[in-house]
Write an enzyme that holds these catalytic residues in place. Structure first.
Site, PDB file in Angstrom:
ATOM      1  N   GLU A  98       0.819  -1.221   0.000  1.00 32.21           N
ATOM      2  CA  GLU A  98       0.000   0.000   0.000  1.00 32.21           C
ATOM      3  C   GLU A  98       0.847   1.263   0.000  1.00 32.21           C
ATOM      4  O   GLU A  98       0.400   2.305  -0.452  1.00 32.21           O
ATOM      5  CB  GLU A  98      -0.914   0.020   1.250  1.00 32.21           C
ATOM      6  CG  GLU A  98      -2.325  -0.384   0.955  1.00 32.21           C
ATOM      7  CD  GLU A  98      -3.307   0.014   2.059  1.00 32.21           C
ATOM      8  OE1 GLU A  98      -2.884   0.407   3.167  1.00 32.21           O
ATOM      9  OE2 GLU A  98      -4.513  -0.077   1.811  1.00 32.21           O
ATOM     10  N   HIS A 121       9.578 -25.970   0.937  1.00 29.98           N
ATOM     11  CA  HIS A 121       9.115 -27.171   0.248  1.00 29.98           C
ATOM     12  C   HIS A 121       8.093 -26.839  -0.835  1.00 29.98           C
ATOM     13  O   HIS A 121       7.390 -27.720  -1.314  1.00 29.98           O
ATOM     14  CB  HIS A 121       8.511 -28.158   1.256  1.00 29.98           C
ATOM     15  CG  HIS A 121       9.536 -28.663   2.221  1.00 29.98           C
ATOM     16  ND1 HIS A 121      10.432 -29.653   1.899  1.00 29.98           N
ATOM     17  CD2 HIS A 121       9.841 -28.284   3.474  1.00 29.98           C
ATOM     18  CE1 HIS A 121      11.230 -29.881   2.926  1.00 29.98           C
ATOM     19  NE2 HIS A 121      10.899 -29.046   3.895  1.00 29.98           N
ATOM     20  N   LYS A 165     -13.433   1.395  -2.089  1.00 31.69           N
ATOM     21  CA  LYS A 165     -14.305   1.612  -0.923  1.00 31.69           C
ATOM     22  C   LYS A 165     -15.512   2.463  -1.300  1.00 31.69           C
ATOM     23  O   LYS A 165     -16.633   2.194  -0.890  1.00 31.69           O
ATOM     24  CB  LYS A 165     -13.538   2.374   0.176  1.00 31.69           C
ATOM     25  CG  LYS A 165     -12.612   1.546   1.016  1.00 31.69           C
ATOM     26  CD  LYS A 165     -12.109   2.466   2.127  1.00 31.69           C
ATOM     27  CE  LYS A 165     -11.147   1.809   3.052  1.00 31.69           C
ATOM     28  NZ  LYS A 165     -10.669   2.733   4.085  1.00 31.69           N
TER      29      LYS A 165
HETATM   30  O1  LIG Z   1      -8.511   2.020  10.183  1.00 31.45           O
HETATM   31  P1  LIG Z   1      -9.550   2.115   9.115  1.00 31.45           P
HETATM   32  O2  LIG Z   1      -9.886   3.530   8.763  1.00 31.45           O
HETATM   33  O3  LIG Z   1     -10.757   1.313   9.464  1.00 31.45           O
HETATM   34  O4  LIG Z   1      -8.941   1.492   7.811  1.00 31.45           O
HETATM   35  C1  LIG Z   1      -8.606   0.154   7.669  1.00 31.45           C
HETATM   36  C2  LIG Z   1      -7.914  -0.049   6.347  1.00 31.45           C
HETATM   37  O5  LIG Z   1      -8.798   0.417   5.360  1.00 31.45           O
HETATM   38  C3  LIG Z   1      -8.352   0.523   4.028  1.00 31.45           C
HETATM   39  O6  LIG Z   1      -8.498  -0.652   3.350  1.00 31.45           O
HETATM   40  C4  LIG Z   1      -6.994   1.116   3.855  1.00 31.45           C
HETATM   41  O7  LIG Z   1      -6.507   0.823   2.588  1.00 31.45           O
HETATM   42  C5  LIG Z   1      -6.017   0.617   4.873  1.00 31.45           C
HETATM   43  O8  LIG Z   1      -4.835   1.373   4.802  1.00 31.45           O
HETATM   44  C6  LIG Z   1      -6.593   0.720   6.255  1.00 31.45           C
HETATM   45  O9  LIG Z   1      -5.655   0.230   7.173  1.00 31.45           O
END
Ligand SMILES: O=P(O)(O)OC[C@H]1O[C@H](O)[C@H](O)[C@@H](O)[C@@H]1O
Length: 403
Positions: A249, A275, A391
């Site tokens: 990331e 292995h 997202k």
């Molecule tokens: O801590 P949060 O805001 O719930 O995010 C949780 C995760 O969400 C996303 O997938 C981001 O890409 C991550 O970098 C992050 O750690």
């Protein structure tokens, strides 16, 4: 003859170091090892529940899991730590069924406070048991909706500083709070991270080592794009997962010249994956670097007994060998096999033992290495626009009922 050139694209170590020093003023993770742990320890003392369930995903759980998995069997912990992170319904049901919910503290961790997976699972738990100030604690950023929820319900909350990204947050409340609650010595954790911090920033041995490694990885990234971490201990399984998020990331980005960049992380467990995956390394395409992680002292004298098995007498050379010695010899044999080929870049990190300081020092070094590679690659190491777009699409789909 006169001569001039302009082909000196490599940035000097000093310039990179100065840029890191500059970045250190605004990027919060660098200084986390020096933060106070008092509030976490005070809260931890008040927790009476036997089961501690962390609800979160990605940067909100992977670092904690890495440290817990590493230390779990080497410390006398009287609480169970579980992670609810996946939306796989079978996994959620099985984990929830395995614990007494009335003897459980839920630690809800989300920097943004609105991560779909985390809130979905938290809603599910809320329907099974009332989540309130007696059995729930929250770790989030100031101003998040999760913080609002905590305030409205009188639930204690701890802060993730705004300038600390999720995948760099293990030495903040994100990692330290749950680890303190289960009885891990978080001061020793921070001492390990401090050691790596000082070693690098005081320009001791780690300064040259990390800069050399970052420079090599970036300069040769088009030939050796895959970075395989070969951990010779099952205790490092969580570390491998954490490394994959940190590396993938942070470095998989479009750089300041609009060029796509990235180094591909692979994390495998030595004695098992030698292995399987090792064949690809030894005879496959020369596109991989290898970092072997060895543990010097397992503090465990489990032995192969002197037992002769009918028909297997030729294996008696194993008799009386400690498993810790076997695993170290396996690592050394792999390293020798690689080095004999002379065309696979390989480095070996030996950590002193299964203790708080060792894992924290290792993790902080990997954070520094990631930042250094990011600087050499001219990318923004600390954002993740690629993940964000998925997202948004998911939220829109769910909002529209488009499922
Ligand atoms: O801590 P949060 O805001 O719930 O995010 C949780 C995760 O969400 C996303 O997938 C981001 O890409 C991550 O970098 C992050 O750690």
């Amino acid at each position: 003859m006169k001569y001039k050139n302009n082909f000196n694209p490599s940035i000097s170590d000093e310039v990179i170091f100065d840029e890191i020093l500059e970045e250190k003023k605004s990027i919060g993770y660098y200084n986390l090892p020096f933060c106070s742990t008092a509030d976490y320890k005070t809260y931890a003392k008040t927790v009476t529940q036997k089961n501690i369930v962390v609800i979160g995903i990605g940067g909100s759980t992977l670092g904690t899991y890495a440290i817990y998995k590493f230390l779990k069997h080497s410390r006398d912990l009287d609480k169970n730590l579980l992670f609810l992170e996946t939306t796989d319904p079978i996994d959620i049901k099985a984990k929830v069924a395995s614990i007494d919910l009335s003897d459980t503290l839920f630690v809800v961790i989300s920097k943004s406070g609105t991560t779909v997976e985390t809130i979905a699972i938290f809603k599910y738990i809320n329907a099974l048991i009332t989540c309130n100030s007696t059995n729930t604690v929250v770790v989030t950023e100031d101003g998040s909706k999760l913080k609002t929820f905590a305030e409205k319900n009188n639930i204690r909350s701890f802060k993730i500083p705004k300038n600390v990204g999720g995948r760099f947050s293990v030495f903040s409340a994100v990692g330290l709070l749950p680890l303190a609650i289960v009885g891990i010595d978080i001061d020793k954790i921070l001492q390990g991270a401090q050691k790596s911090h000082d070693n690098f920033f005081q320009k001791k041995e780690a300064y040259e080592r990390l800069l050399k490694k970052a420079r090599f990885l970036v300069e040769y990234k088009n030939s050796f794009n895959i970075n395989v971490v070969f951990s010779y201990s099952s205790r490092l399984e969580g570390f491998n997962k954490w490394y994959i998020q940190l590396w993938g990331e942070s470095l998989g980005k479009v750089d300041s010249n609009s060029v796509r960049q990235g180094l591909t992380p692979v994390g495998i467990i030595g004695p098992i994956d030698q292995h399987s995956f090792l064949q690809l390394v030894i005879e496959g395409k020369r596109d991989k670097t290898l970092t072997v992680i060895k543990v010097e002292n397992f503090d465990n004298d489990l032995k192969i007994p002197s037992v002769t098995l009918d028909g297997l007498e030729e294996m008696d050379y194993l008799d009386n060998l400690n498993f810790s010695s076997l695993i170290k010899n396996q690592a050394d044999a792999t390293i020798e096999a690689i080095n004999n080929l002379h065309d696979i870049p390989c480095d070996v990190i030996t950590i002193e033992g299964i203790n708080e300081s060792a894992i924290a020092a290792l993790m902080y070094e990997f954070e520094l290495l990631t930042s250094l590679c990011g600087k050499f690659m001219h990318v923004n190491t600390y954002n993740q626009p690629g993940v964000e777009s998925g997202k948004v699409i998911l939220k829109n789909k769910l909002n529209k009922g488009d499922i």
